[in-house]
Design a protein around this motif. Sequence first.
Motif, PDB file in Angstrom:
ATOM      1  N   PRO A 112      -4.885  -7.379  -5.041  1.00  0.00           N
ATOM      2  CA  PRO A 112      -4.465  -7.500  -6.448  1.00  0.00           C
ATOM      3  C   PRO A 112      -3.038  -7.018  -6.646  1.00  0.00           C
ATOM      4  CG  PRO A 112      -6.010  -5.688  -6.175  1.00  0.00           C
ATOM      5  CD  PRO A 112      -6.012  -6.431  -4.886  1.00  0.00           C
ATOM      6  N   SER A 113      -2.431  -7.460  -7.722  1.00  0.00           N
ATOM      7  CA  SER A 113      -1.019  -7.183  -7.963  1.00  0.00           C
ATOM      8  C   SER A 113      -0.733  -5.693  -8.099  1.00  0.00           C
ATOM      9  CB  SER A 113      -0.546  -7.920  -9.215  1.00  0.00           C
ATOM     10  OG  SER A 113      -1.311  -7.515 -10.352  1.00  0.00           O
ATOM     11  N   TYR A 114      -1.674  -4.917  -8.662  1.00  0.00           N
ATOM     12  CA  TYR A 114      -1.390  -3.501  -8.857  1.00  0.00           C
ATOM     13  C   TYR A 114      -1.368  -2.740  -7.530  1.00  0.00           C
ATOM     14  CZ  TYR A 114      -6.197  -1.636  -8.257  1.00  0.00           C
ATOM     15  OH  TYR A 114      -7.404  -1.245  -7.765  1.00  0.00           O
ATOM     16  N   VAL A 115      -1.943  -3.346  -6.461  1.00  0.00           N
ATOM     17  CA  VAL A 115      -1.866  -2.754  -5.128  1.00  0.00           C
ATOM     18  C   VAL A 115      -0.590  -3.192  -4.426  1.00  0.00           C
ATOM     19  CG1 VAL A 115      -2.980  -2.597  -2.852  1.00  0.00           C
ATOM     20  CG2 VAL A 115      -4.368  -2.614  -4.933  1.00  0.00           C
ATOM     21  N   VAL A 116      -0.260  -4.468  -4.546  1.00  0.00           N
ATOM     22  CA  VAL A 116       0.942  -4.998  -3.899  1.00  0.00           C
ATOM     23  C   VAL A 116       2.203  -4.532  -4.614  1.00  0.00           C
ATOM     24  CG1 VAL A 116       2.154  -7.100  -3.189  1.00  0.00           C
ATOM     25  CG2 VAL A 116      -0.358  -7.005  -3.117  1.00  0.00           C
ATOM     26  N   HIS A 117       2.149  -4.493  -5.946  1.00  0.00           N
ATOM     27  CA  HIS A 117       3.305  -4.052  -6.745  1.00  0.00           C
ATOM     28  C   HIS A 117       2.859  -2.938  -7.694  1.00  0.00           C
ATOM     29  CE1 HIS A 117       5.427  -7.544  -5.194  1.00  0.00           C
ATOM     30  NE2 HIS A 117       4.451  -8.331  -5.637  1.00  0.00           N
ATOM     31  N   PRO A 118       2.636  -1.745  -7.169  1.00  0.00           N
ATOM     32  CA  PRO A 118       2.133  -0.642  -7.998  1.00  0.00           C
ATOM     33  C   PRO A 118       3.213  -0.095  -8.915  1.00  0.00           C
ATOM     34  CG  PRO A 118       2.629   0.155  -5.812  1.00  0.00           C
ATOM     35  CD  PRO A 118       2.828  -1.333  -5.773  1.00  0.00           C
ATOM     36  N   PRO A 119       2.838   0.760  -9.865  1.00  0.00           N
ATOM     37  CA  PRO A 119       3.827   1.367 -10.759  1.00  0.00           C
ATOM     38  C   PRO A 119       4.896   2.136  -9.982  1.00  0.00           C
ATOM     39  CG  PRO A 119       1.616   1.716 -11.609  1.00  0.00           C
ATOM     40  CD  PRO A 119       1.456   1.130 -10.247  1.00  0.00           C
ATOM     41  N   SER A 120       6.034   2.321 -10.622  1.00  0.00           N
ATOM     42  CA  SER A 120       7.160   3.003  -9.989  1.00  0.00           C
ATOM     43  C   SER A 120       6.747   4.384  -9.493  1.00  0.00           C
ATOM     44  CB  SER A 120       8.310   3.148 -10.996  1.00  0.00           C
ATOM     45  OG  SER A 120       9.384   3.884 -10.438  1.00  0.00           O
ATOM     46  N   GLY A 121       7.164   4.689  -8.267  1.00  0.00           N
ATOM     47  CA  GLY A 121       6.836   5.969  -7.657  1.00  0.00           C
ATOM     48  C   GLY A 121       5.660   5.903  -6.716  1.00  0.00           C
ATOM     49  N   TYR A 122       4.959   4.756  -6.714  1.00  0.00           N
ATOM     50  CA  TYR A 122       3.774   4.624  -5.865  1.00  0.00           C
ATOM     51  C   TYR A 122       3.871   3.405  -4.945  1.00  0.00           C
ATOM     52  CZ  TYR A 122       1.785   8.119  -8.963  1.00  0.00           C
ATOM     53  OH  TYR A 122       1.574   9.284  -9.675  1.00  0.00           O
ATOM     54  N   GLU A 123       5.080   2.911  -4.733  1.00  0.00           N
ATOM     55  CA  GLU A 123       5.248   1.679  -3.964  1.00  0.00           C
ATOM     56  C   GLU A 123       4.869   1.839  -2.501  1.00  0.00           C
ATOM     57  OE1 GLU A 123       7.539   3.134  -5.795  1.00  0.00           O
ATOM     58  OE2 GLU A 123       8.366   1.719  -7.262  1.00  0.00           O
ATOM     59  N   GLY A 124       5.238   2.965  -1.879  1.00  0.00           N
ATOM     60  CA  GLY A 124       4.965   3.139  -0.457  1.00  0.00           C
ATOM     61  C   GLY A 124       5.881   2.282   0.387  1.00  0.00           C
ATOM     62  N   SER A 125       5.585   2.212   1.685  1.00  0.00           N
ATOM     63  CA  SER A 125       6.407   1.430   2.619  1.00  0.00           C
ATOM     64  C   SER A 125       5.529   0.556   3.507  1.00  0.00           C
ATOM     65  CB  SER A 125       7.255   2.375   3.485  1.00  0.00           C
ATOM     66  OG  SER A 125       6.439   3.348   4.125  1.00  0.00           O
ATOM     67  N   ASN A 126       4.385   0.139   2.987  1.00  0.00           N
ATOM     68  CA  ASN A 126       3.458  -0.737   3.704  1.00  0.00           C
ATOM     69  C   ASN A 126       2.993  -0.119   5.020  1.00  0.00           C
ATOM     70  OD1 ASN A 126       1.895  -3.061   3.886  1.00  0.00           O
ATOM     71  ND2 ASN A 126       3.442  -4.156   5.081  1.00  0.00           N
ATOM     72  N   ARG A 127       2.818   1.195   5.048  1.00  0.00           N
ATOM     73  CA  ARG A 127       2.338   1.874   6.251  1.00  0.00           C
ATOM     74  C   ARG A 127       0.869   2.268   6.141  1.00  0.00           C
ATOM     75  NH1 ARG A 127       5.796   6.884   6.275  1.00  0.00           N
ATOM     76  NH2 ARG A 127       4.333   7.466   7.922  1.00  0.00           N
ATOM     77  N   ASP A 128       0.373   2.480   4.926  1.00  0.00           N
ATOM     78  CA  ASP A 128      -0.982   2.988   4.750  1.00  0.00           C
ATOM     79  C   ASP A 128      -2.011   1.875   4.961  1.00  0.00           C
ATOM     80  OD1 ASP A 128       0.570   2.305   2.351  1.00  0.00           O
ATOM     81  OD2 ASP A 128      -1.308   2.496   1.263  1.00  0.00           O
ATOM     82  N   ARG A 129      -3.131   2.260   5.561  1.00  0.00           N
ATOM     83  CA  ARG A 129      -4.217   1.317   5.849  1.00  0.00           C
ATOM     84  C   ARG A 129      -5.569   1.992   5.640  1.00  0.00           C
ATOM     85  NH1 ARG A 129      -0.240  -1.291   5.948  1.00  0.00           N
ATOM     86  NH2 ARG A 129       0.453  -2.839   7.489  1.00  0.00           N
ATOM     87  N   ILE A 130      -6.597   1.171   5.493  1.00  0.00           N
ATOM     88  CA  ILE A 130      -7.979   1.625   5.497  1.00  0.00           C
ATOM     89  C   ILE A 130      -8.686   0.973   6.682  1.00  0.00           C
ATOM     90  CG2 ILE A 130     -10.202   1.442   4.317  1.00  0.00           C
ATOM     91  CD1 ILE A 130      -8.726   1.836   1.696  1.00  0.00           C
ATOM     92  N   ILE A 131      -9.359   1.786   7.485  1.00  0.00           N
ATOM     93  CA  ILE A 131     -10.176   1.293   8.592  1.00  0.00           C
ATOM     94  C   ILE A 131     -11.638   1.506   8.218  1.00  0.00           C
ATOM     95  CG2 ILE A 131     -10.786   1.588  11.026  1.00  0.00           C
ATOM     96  CD1 ILE A 131      -7.964   2.634  11.516  1.00  0.00           C
ATOM     97  N   PHE A 132     -12.468   0.501   8.458  1.00  0.00           N
ATOM     98  CA  PHE A 132     -13.889   0.659   8.169  1.00  0.00           C
ATOM     99  C   PHE A 132     -14.714   0.078   9.314  1.00  0.00           C
ATOM    100  CE2 PHE A 132     -12.144  -3.041   6.055  1.00  0.00           C
ATOM    101  CZ  PHE A 132     -13.025  -4.075   6.335  1.00  0.00           C
ATOM    102  N   ARG A 133     -15.885   0.689   9.531  1.00  0.00           N
ATOM    103  CA  ARG A 133     -16.782   0.262  10.612  1.00  0.00           C
ATOM    104  C   ARG A 133     -17.981  -0.461  10.005  1.00  0.00           C
ATOM    105  NH1 ARG A 133     -19.403   4.425  14.955  1.00  0.00           N
ATOM    106  NH2 ARG A 133     -21.027   4.623  13.349  1.00  0.00           N
ATOM    107  N   VAL A 134     -18.329  -1.615  10.566  1.00  0.00           N
ATOM    108  CA  VAL A 134     -19.328  -2.495   9.958  1.00  0.00           C
ATOM    109  C   VAL A 134     -20.369  -2.921  10.975  1.00  0.00           C
ATOM    110  CG1 VAL A 134     -19.677  -4.654   8.698  1.00  0.00           C
ATOM    111  CG2 VAL A 134     -17.555  -3.402   8.412  1.00  0.00           C
ATOM    112  N   THR A 135     -21.606  -3.009  10.509  1.00  0.00           N
ATOM    113  CA  THR A 135     -22.666  -3.691  11.241  1.00  0.00           C
ATOM    114  C   THR A 135     -23.558  -4.399  10.231  1.00  0.00           C
ATOM    115  OG1 THR A 135     -24.508  -3.466  12.778  1.00  0.00           O
ATOM    116  CG2 THR A 135     -24.138  -1.619  11.259  1.00  0.00           C
TER     117      THR A 135
END
Length: 301
Positions: A112-135
């Motif tokens: 969603p747009s609020y993740v890709v283009h968050p409010p000022s101060g929360y942009e980041g540098s595209n380094r953060d990730r979530i890893i999840f394990r599935v079965t």
Amino acid sequence: MMETSGRVMSVCVALFLTLTSVSAVQRIDSINDLKKINFGQTVPKHSLVLLHWFANTVDMVNTNVIRLNFDPDGDYGAHHYGNYEDMLEPLPRGYQYYTVGNLNEVTSTPLPSYVVHPPSGYEGSNRDRIIFRVTEQIIDQVYLTQHPDHQNNTYDPDQTYQITANLLRQIREFALGGNQQRLFDLSNRFGSDTDVFQIRNTWSDLACLGLLLFIVIQERYSSNQHNRRGNSNRLENNVTPETQQNDTSDDDDSKPFIPSNMESGNRSYSQPPNHCLWIIPCIVIIAVIVIIALVVLSKFS
């Protein structure tokens, strides 16, 4: 005999390395635990935005069951994660690791747009990730992590945190679209003294997300600053000629480190988390295994 002993020692060393690598991952079980992470310093503040999205995207069937409801091989840019650096525990049969959070991934189901283009101060540098394990569409482990600087093929084990189902449930309470009363209820529930009217005016439809960010980042910093001021006042009431001479050398250490490029409303500071709480028990377990193996081998020598 020597060959058998060598195999036993090799297995013990491998087990030791596995246990110590997994034990270094800190569990984050609540919003209060989130306040221990150095968001805005060693961890991008955008990680909280990404985690908020993930918590409110997956299904939670009951208190502890997290159900995957999107295709992990494409939706939102998610893809398989091989755990080649052995940062996480080995996969049981039938399980897979996946990662999501790449803001530059082109996909038919984008973030969603609020993740890709968050409010000022929360942009980041595209380094953060979530890893999840599935079965079988059930997620049993979730991790918040990040790529080291300029290294997009590995993850930083020192800044990797296991996220529990309990924390995901708490974050889901901050789902987008909450009205003013919902903001009041959340503020009271989590002991926040923020001005919810200001949060609503500033964040609009993202007000619940804004409240979560305020509670985790800004109030954590304010609390630490208040505690430091209290300690400083107590010291001033007990000043002696000897302590007065030493005060000047400690002034800089008593102030929280605040990067110059951080906005005043989004500063954060905390002591670095302890990642090694379980290493000593793991070493003891390994030692016991080695001793038992040597005793067994000695009976056949």
